[in-house]
Design an enzyme around this catalytic site. Sequence first.
Site, PDB file in Angstrom:
ATOM      1  N   ASN A  97      -8.281   4.071  -2.072  1.00 37.73           N
ATOM      2  CA  ASN A  97      -7.716   2.739  -1.869  1.00 37.73           C
ATOM      3  C   ASN A  97      -6.882   2.161  -2.960  1.00 37.73           C
ATOM      4  O   ASN A  97      -7.363   2.679  -3.957  1.00 37.73           O
ATOM      5  CB  ASN A  97      -8.929   1.856  -1.093  1.00 37.73           C
ATOM      6  CG  ASN A  97      -8.304   1.192  -0.146  1.00 37.73           C
ATOM      7  OD1 ASN A  97      -6.963   0.865   0.209  1.00 37.73           O
ATOM      8  ND2 ASN A  97      -8.903   0.154   0.705  1.00 37.73           N
TER       9      ASN A  97
ATOM     10  N   CYS B 255       0.594  -1.267  -0.048  1.00 43.43           N
ATOM     11  CA  CYS B 255       0.112  -0.074  -0.120  1.00 43.43           C
ATOM     12  C   CYS B 255       1.104   1.329   0.043  1.00 43.43           C
ATOM     13  O   CYS B 255       0.539   2.187  -0.511  1.00 43.43           O
ATOM     14  CB  CYS B 255      -0.895   0.086   1.281  1.00 43.43           C
ATOM     15  SG  CYS B 255      -0.031  -0.055   2.897  1.00 43.43           S
TER      16      CYS B 255
ATOM     17  N   HIS C 195      -2.155   0.898   7.258  1.00 43.00           N
ATOM     18  CA  HIS C 195      -2.531   0.979   5.741  1.00 43.00           C
ATOM     19  C   HIS C 195      -2.281   2.393   5.446  1.00 43.00           C
ATOM     20  O   HIS C 195      -2.811   3.222   5.787  1.00 43.00           O
ATOM     21  CB  HIS C 195      -4.127   0.433   5.646  1.00 43.00           C
ATOM     22  CG  HIS C 195      -4.556   0.162   4.374  1.00 43.00           C
ATOM     23  ND1 HIS C 195      -3.499  -0.326   3.252  1.00 43.00           N
ATOM     24  CD2 HIS C 195      -5.563   0.543   3.709  1.00 43.00           C
ATOM     25  CE1 HIS C 195      -4.199  -0.359   2.054  1.00 43.00           C
ATOM     26  NE2 HIS C 195      -5.277   0.179   2.127  1.00 43.00           N
TER      27      HIS C 195
END
EC number: 3.4.22.50
Length: 367
Positions: A333, A180, A313
């Site tokens: 995202n 991520c 994250h």
Amino acid sequence: MRKYHSNIMHKIITFVSLLWTFVVCDEISLHTSSSPPPLSSPVPVLYYNLDQSEIYFKHFLQQYNKSYDDPKEYQYRYNVFKDNLNKINSQNRENLLNNKNNNDSLSTSAQFGVNKFSDKTPDEVLHSNTGFFLNLSQHYTLCENRIVKGAPDIRLPDYYDWRDTNKVTPIKDQGVCGSCWAFVAIGNIESQYAIRHNKLIDLSEQQLLDCDEVDLGCNGGLMHLAFQELLLMGGVETEADYPYQGSEQMCTLDNRKIAVKLNSCFKYDIRDENKLKELVYTTGPVAIAVDAMDIINYRRGILNQCHIYDLNHAVLLIGWGIENNVPYWIIKNSWGEDWGENGFLRVRRNVNACGLLNEFGASSVIQ
């Protein structure tokens, strides 16, 4: 007095019944539409009848083309799936009650449901599909440190979304890799390039997985360190020239193919959400860290209840808005378009949702 208590009980029963009137078990199919319903329309709340868990599970396997060769693995995944159904029911109920307590419209409440992660435990998803690795935060950085606090210096609109000016690239999917940090760093650079040159460009996350000597590839990293490493590499190639593999490979960086070069980078100590709005408005989308525990099952709506303790994250903050008097952030995202609101997430503003104020943000400056 007896009549008074009877009326009170009737109101309580009526409210509880209302919560579960929005039963949409047949929405187990999920993602049948290429786009979510209008965000201003009432959002039904999913309630899964746990007695029908096996039917839901078979439908899930068919929809996501999954199978397990080992009967023990099948049974284990089925049990995990049932646990997730129960979790989804709880999340839907808790967010509705939270909206009720805040006197918010039920139509804004987040909706949770079965998705591609539903046969995995939360720990499995957090281990394999996130990648913000805070232990690297003590590493030396070339990025300039800035504190984000205080009242905004300019008047800001109630709604702002960098997608509206075509400054946000399409949603990508990091897959089963803790990358991520690379996706949010590249997403930030792509938006910075679009703001500066009025053109979208698809850049390489794989280059960071392979060639970054500080971050840890699929085992995690930090976005500001990714900017630093790209500064030292001389820039970043396009996705076409250095495509994503979803695992660490040998570095094959070709400096002749560098598409975007960085001038500098910033690491932000974020202490105030109103000042953060100004930063997003004046600088562009900002890379931030969140706790992803409560967004795994997210489908749509504004998330009220969100775990805030374990930042794990990295995501891209691209704007904000207000719906039915509920203020929210808009987040990009890296879990694919088949998650959330076509890959995006909205969380309530001014409550440190998902811990977005708990650590730091970052952004790049490109040539």
